[in-house]
Design a protein around this motif. Structure first.
Motif, mmCIF file in Angstrom:
data_model
loop_
_atom_site.group_PDB
_atom_site.id
_atom_site.type_symbol
_atom_site.label_atom_id
_atom_site.label_comp_id
_atom_site.label_asym_id
_atom_site.label_seq_id
_atom_site.Cartn_x
_atom_site.Cartn_y
_atom_site.Cartn_z
ATOM 1 N N GLU A 53 -7.502 8.445 -2.324
ATOM 2 C CA GLU A 53 -7.581 7.748 -1.319
ATOM 3 C C GLU A 53 -6.390 7.533 -0.332
ATOM 4 O O GLU A 53 -5.328 7.003 -0.873
ATOM 5 N N PHE A 54 -6.363 7.481 1.017
ATOM 6 C CA PHE A 54 -5.680 7.254 1.834
ATOM 7 C C PHE A 54 -5.528 6.038 2.618
ATOM 8 O O PHE A 54 -6.826 5.761 2.973
ATOM 9 N N LYS A 55 -4.473 5.176 2.683
ATOM 10 C CA LYS A 55 -4.881 4.189 3.572
ATOM 11 C C LYS A 55 -3.775 3.750 4.582
ATOM 12 O O LYS A 55 -2.555 4.179 4.425
ATOM 13 N N TYR A 56 -4.221 3.685 5.798
ATOM 14 C CA TYR A 56 -3.437 3.659 7.111
ATOM 15 C C TYR A 56 -4.028 2.663 7.686
ATOM 16 O O TYR A 56 -4.968 2.467 8.542
ATOM 17 N N GLY A 57 -3.099 1.172 7.705
ATOM 18 C CA GLY A 57 -3.539 0.067 8.284
ATOM 19 C C GLY A 57 -4.935 -0.308 7.714
ATOM 20 O O GLY A 57 -5.327 -0.351 6.559
ATOM 21 N N PRO A 58 -6.138 -0.617 8.748
ATOM 22 C CA PRO A 58 -7.448 -0.749 8.149
ATOM 23 C C PRO A 58 -8.200 0.483 7.886
ATOM 24 O O PRO A 58 -9.380 0.417 7.481
ATOM 25 N N LEU A 59 -7.408 1.460 7.993
ATOM 26 C CA LEU A 59 -8.282 2.987 7.579
ATOM 27 C C LEU A 59 -8.489 3.353 6.295
ATOM 28 O O LEU A 59 -7.300 3.509 5.641
ATOM 29 N N ASP A 91 6.260 5.405 10.417
ATOM 30 C CA ASP A 91 4.941 5.094 10.012
ATOM 31 C C ASP A 91 4.874 5.117 8.640
ATOM 32 O O ASP A 91 5.705 6.187 8.088
ATOM 33 N N VAL A 92 3.954 4.071 7.830
ATOM 34 C CA VAL A 92 3.912 4.336 6.550
ATOM 35 C C VAL A 92 2.311 4.271 6.160
ATOM 36 O O VAL A 92 1.697 3.762 7.133
ATOM 37 N N MET A 93 2.128 4.772 5.027
ATOM 38 C CA MET A 93 0.548 4.796 4.613
ATOM 39 C C MET A 93 0.655 5.005 3.129
ATOM 40 O O MET A 93 1.624 5.174 2.574
ATOM 41 N N ILE A 107 3.717 6.839 1.444
ATOM 42 C CA ILE A 107 3.892 7.907 2.511
ATOM 43 C C ILE A 107 4.818 7.320 3.708
ATOM 44 O O ILE A 107 4.344 6.635 4.385
ATOM 45 N N HIS A 108 5.959 7.979 3.679
ATOM 46 C CA HIS A 108 6.930 7.367 5.099
ATOM 47 C C HIS A 108 7.144 8.535 5.888
ATOM 48 O O HIS A 108 7.622 9.545 5.387
#
Length: 188
Positions: A53-59, A91-93, A107-108
């Motif tokens: 699972e990837f998370k980017y902010g609320p996504l 950006d990071v996730m 992930i940067h």
């Protein structure tokens, strides 16, 4: 008007390790998150046995299962492309691999530049440290594994080394081997 494609310079770092375990990747914005997951698996040394699972902010971006609902915050990794996030430098996730062992990767995005070659594939430009063995029990289990294999008095040491493939060097990383595997996996 055609959407511009970019090349992301990304560092993937495995969190909660006793020493740094990371990979630096050049990734075209045109790939899906499923392909990005496959690239991370190769680069890190995972075997792709588990969910991710990837998370980017609320996504949240992952593969669908029976409980998966695609909506404004949940996306199918098979179709969602990196370019859809309009990532910028800094950006990071997060990337979670194996919901049981709970391997969290940061992930940067270190840089973004125009993609010069349409045929550009993923490649690894650097890294450090070996990936823990699959199913070792997460960060805590990995520390226990290391303590056991380096304790010559522990009768379990040989058994764990056999389970891990015969040998295990926690500092090993071979960028050339990773790029050979990337070339095989992502050839056109």
């Amino acid at each position: 008007m055609a959407m511009r494609s970019f090349l992301y310079d990304i560092q993937v770092s495995l969190l909660d390790m006793p020493w740094p375990v990371w990979r630096r990747l050049m990734v075209p914005s045109t790939i899906t998150f499923k392909k990005f997951h496959e690239a991370i698996q190769i680069a890190m040394g995972w075997q792709s046995y588990h969910l991710f699972e990837f998370k980017y902010g609320p996504l949240t971006i992952s593969l669908p299962d029976e409980d998966f609902v695609v909506d404004d915050t949940h996306f199918d990794a098979r179709w969602k492309k990196l370019s859809s996030l309009n990532l910028a430098s800094s950006d990071v996730m997060s990337y979670l691999y194996d919901f049981g062992d709970n391997w969290v990767h940061l992930i940067h995005v270190k840089g973004v530049r125009p993609l010069e070659h349409r045929q550009m594939t993923v490649r690894c430009t650097g890294g450090e440290g070996a990936c823990p063995p699959e199913d070792v029990g997460g960060p805590y289990g990995y520390e226990q594994f290391l303590q056991t294999i380096y304790d010559s008095e522990d009768p379990e040491a040989n058994h764990l080394l056999d389970w891990a493939g015969g040998t295990f060097d926690p500092w090993a990383f071979d960028r050339n081997q990773v790029n050979e595997e990337m070339a095989q996996r992502f050839k056109k």
